[in-house]
Design an enzyme around this catalytic site. Structure first.
Site, PDB file in Angstrom:
ATOM      1  N   MET A 136       0.823  -1.213   0.000  1.00  9.95           N
ATOM      2  CA  MET A 136       0.000   0.000   0.000  1.00  9.95           C
ATOM      3  C   MET A 136       0.854   1.259   0.000  1.00  9.95           C
ATOM      4  O   MET A 136       0.483   2.284  -0.552  1.00  9.95           O
ATOM      5  CB  MET A 136      -0.941   0.003   1.213  1.00  9.95           C
ATOM      6  N   CYS A 137       2.005   1.222   0.634  1.00 14.01           N
ATOM      7  CA  CYS A 137       2.899   2.374   0.665  1.00 14.01           C
ATOM      8  C   CYS A 137       3.841   2.314  -0.536  1.00 14.01           C
ATOM      9  O   CYS A 137       4.158   1.233  -1.042  1.00 14.01           O
ATOM     10  CB  CYS A 137       3.712   2.394   1.956  1.00 14.01           C
ATOM     11  N   THR A 138       4.268   3.490  -0.981  1.00 13.43           N
ATOM     12  CA  THR A 138       5.220   3.545  -2.081  1.00 13.43           C
ATOM     13  C   THR A 138       6.607   3.256  -1.525  1.00 13.43           C
ATOM     14  O   THR A 138       7.275   4.140  -0.979  1.00 13.43           O
ATOM     15  CB  THR A 138       5.187   4.941  -2.750  1.00 13.43           C
TER      16      THR A 138
END
Length: 639
Positions: free
Chosen positions: A501-503
């Site tokens: 979900m996080c870059t």
């Protein structure tokens, strides 16, 4: 005429300059855009107040300089004085120049013009020079004006405040018609050339009203001229418009064919030395910022890239889809290149992890009245204006409709779609800077349909891709972001773990990709065909690749080319045609079902053919295995 028992050496009032700030503003503009490193002499002109308009405050002859001093056309309502500007490139050169030698050089020019004169043309006798150095970074201008004067000594034998009324009337008539500064009077008329065998009465029209009846030092070159013609004794009428004209009987004390040259202007303290105009405190801060931003760009044209077109970069209207890490860095780089119109599109809010990676946000932006972070697009535009107030920055909160994500609120998503289409129409360049693959599909399609310049930047953990999309009428058309895919983009955002979900990328990759994306745009704009330029086309500012792929694990970077794909889900002719014909209805069907998009583009058929080919290949391999087994069994009997 009253006589003096003692002869008095003729004295003069020295010229002073009044240089308006507009003169230096114009000089800085010309230095940046036209003169650059050229330190050749530049023809300029100053002006003086007309003698009929002098008042009691004009007790010193003043040469005025302003922005019009650089104009080719002259204002006939003023007394225009010709001059030359010598602008050096460094403060060291300004200081080290031999000022006496320089003045003598200028004086020899004046000497040549004066001694070869055929008339009392005031423009020949009053030429001035100005030595300048322009510190364009600090807006400081060093200058020193010189009025080269040919020294000659005359003594005042007698003086009277009474003048011949006939002469003053002739002067006033002359001034109403055409300006002249020096005349010889004989035969009841004023003459503009010297006749040594005629009456030696001369008239000088003064350019100041000094109280002690000292005329302007502009008189000295006229006196040298008549002395050069062999005249050693004259009656001189000095005309002034306030009924304070006076007459003097002058006698030449000595004459030399190699006169001493004087004329450097003195400071307000009466000392010889240059003056400094510091405009930094006078110019509006916004104007200062504007000029400072353009300074570094225009300096490129001096030596490094003289042919670069900065104006076309400046006037581009740029749309940034994504106001996160890539969007922030791209916006800053665009500002550096002089782009003045930037629009951010993003639906996200600023979280606590953003400010350290996204330079347009601060810790305070993580809070808002709703208890959440500020909207990225709105705050990015506001903070970009804080960096440079001259930018036209806008922020639009909008969720780009994504293929593979079924429509849940058709009214809202159609509204977002229509807004996006309008934004594409209003902008020249579009950057795709979002953090998911499917969010780039619709912008890619709209960009292809409108033949816009579309630049894509995408990040992996330790890699990045920067590419430009091709346009439909391009020879050897370049591929888009999806041209290598054999399936339509689908939902990649659902059912993800935290690390998905996080870059999760190496922080430096975003800076590298962002800067390359902007530099790619600049290169495109320097090509005469713009976005029609082929892969690796050459311009005066370098090459224009199709794709740039970089890898941080081995610090390598590669230029690649990939042609457009006839069955591409985003830019194929069939998809573009369907989009142009049906608009939102086509987009809605694709959002609801990516299989529909594959059917339209022909990818479904490609997949089916690939499956058949794979099945056939497996069958062929299976047959080969059976034959090889039979050979092995027979070999036992043959051995």
């Amino acid at each position: 005429m009253s006589n003096h028992s003692d002869q008095i050496v003729k004295k003069y009032i020295l010229n002073q300059s009044f240089v308006e700030s507009s003169f230096f503003t114009k000089l800085s503009e010309l230095k940046l855009e036209k003169y650059k490193l050229d330190s050749s002499y530049i023809a300029i002109h100053g002006f003086q107040t007309h003698p009929t308009k002098l008042n009691k405050f004009n007790d010193t002859p003043v040469l005025n300089l302003d922005q019009s001093s650089f104009d080719d056309t002259l204002n006939d309502s003023r007394i225009n004085i010709p001059g030359e500007l010598f602008n050096v490139n460094t403060i060291e050169e300004f200081k080290s120049l031999d000022k006496l030698k320089l003045l003598n050089t200028w004086g020899q020019n004046v000497y040549s013009e004066v001694t070869n004169a055929t008339s009392f043309d005031y423009k020949l006798f009053n030429k001035f020079y100005i030595l300048t150095y322009s510190d364009l970074k600090k807006y400081k201008f060093y200058y020193w004006v010189a009025y080269p004067t040919l020294s000659n000594t005359w003594t005042v034998e007698s003086e009277s405040q009474e003048t011949d009324t006939t002469i003053t009337q002739l002067v006033e008539t002359e001034l109403d018609n055409e300006y002249g500064q020096f005349f010889q009077y004989y035969g009841g008329k004023l003459h503009k050339s010297v006749q040594a065998d005629k009456e030696h009465t001369f008239v000088f029209i003064d350019t100041c009203l000094s109280k002690d009846r000292k005329p302007s030092s502009q008189l000295k070159n006229y006196l040298y001229f008549i002395a050069y013609k062999g005249i050693k004794e004259i009656d001189l009428v000095t005309y002034r418009n306030n009924n304070l004209s006076f007459t003097q009987h002058l006698k030449l004390d000595a004459f030399t064919d190699s006169p001493k040259i004087s004329g450097w202007e003195r400071t307000n303290q009466g000392k010889l030395g240059p003056k400094l105009a510091d405009l930094g405190s006078l110019i509006n801060p916004l104007q200062l910022a504007e000029q400072a931003v353009e300074l570094n760009l225009k300096l490129m044209k001096w030596r490094i890239a003289p042919d670069i077109d900065l104006e076309i970069i400046k006037k581009q209207k740029v749309l940034l889809l994504g106001a996160g890490t890539l969007g922030s860095y791209v916006a800053r780089a665009l500002l550096g290149w002089g782009v003045r119109s930037i629009t951010f599109v993003d639906s996200g809010r600023i979280s606590f992890s953003n400010p350290v990676r996204q330079p347009l946000f601060n810790f305070e932006d993580c809070f808002s009245d709703s208890g959440q972070g500020e909207y990225k697009a709105l705050r990015a535009a506001e903070n970009l204006k804080r960096v440079f107030p001259g930018v036209d920055a806008k922020g639009i909160c909008l969720a780009v409709p994504m293929v593979g994500h079924p429509v849940t609120d058709e009214h809202k998503e159609r509204e977002n779609y229509e807004t996006l289409v309008k934004l594409f129409e209003e902008h020249d360049v579009i950057f795709l800077l979002m953090d998911s693959r499917e969010s780039r599909w619709l912008p890619t399609l709209i960009g292809a349909a409108n033949e816009k310049i579309v630049i894509n930047a995408a990040l992996g953990f330790d890699s990045y891709l920067v590419m430009r999309h091709g346009v439909t009428n391009q020879k050897d058309r370049l591929g888009c972001y999806y041209c290598n895919d054999v399936v339509a983009p689908n939902d990649s955002l659902s059912d993800r773990t935290l690390d998905q979900m996080c870059t999760v990328t190496r922080p430096g990759g975003a800076l590298m990709a962002s800067s390359l994306a902007v530099e790619l745009l600049v290169a495109i704009l320097q090509h005469p065909e713009r976005n029609l330029a082929p892969h690796d086309a050459e311009t005066k500012f370098g090459n224009i690749p199709h794709q740039i792929r970089g890898f941080l694990h081995n610090f390598q970077q590669t230029k690649l080319f990939a042609p457009s794909y006839v069955h591409c889900s985003a830019c194929s002719p069939r998809v573009i045609t369907e989009f142009k014909q049906e608009g939102w209805e086509f987009v809605r069907k694709c959002l609801d079902d990516s299989q529909y998009l594959e059917d339209i583009s022909g990818l479904t058929k490609v997949q089916q053919e690939a499956e058949l080919a794979a099945k056939q290949l497996l069958e062929d391999l299976s047959l080969d295995d059976d034959v090889s087994n039979d050979i092995d069994e027979d070999s036992e009997w043959l051995s």
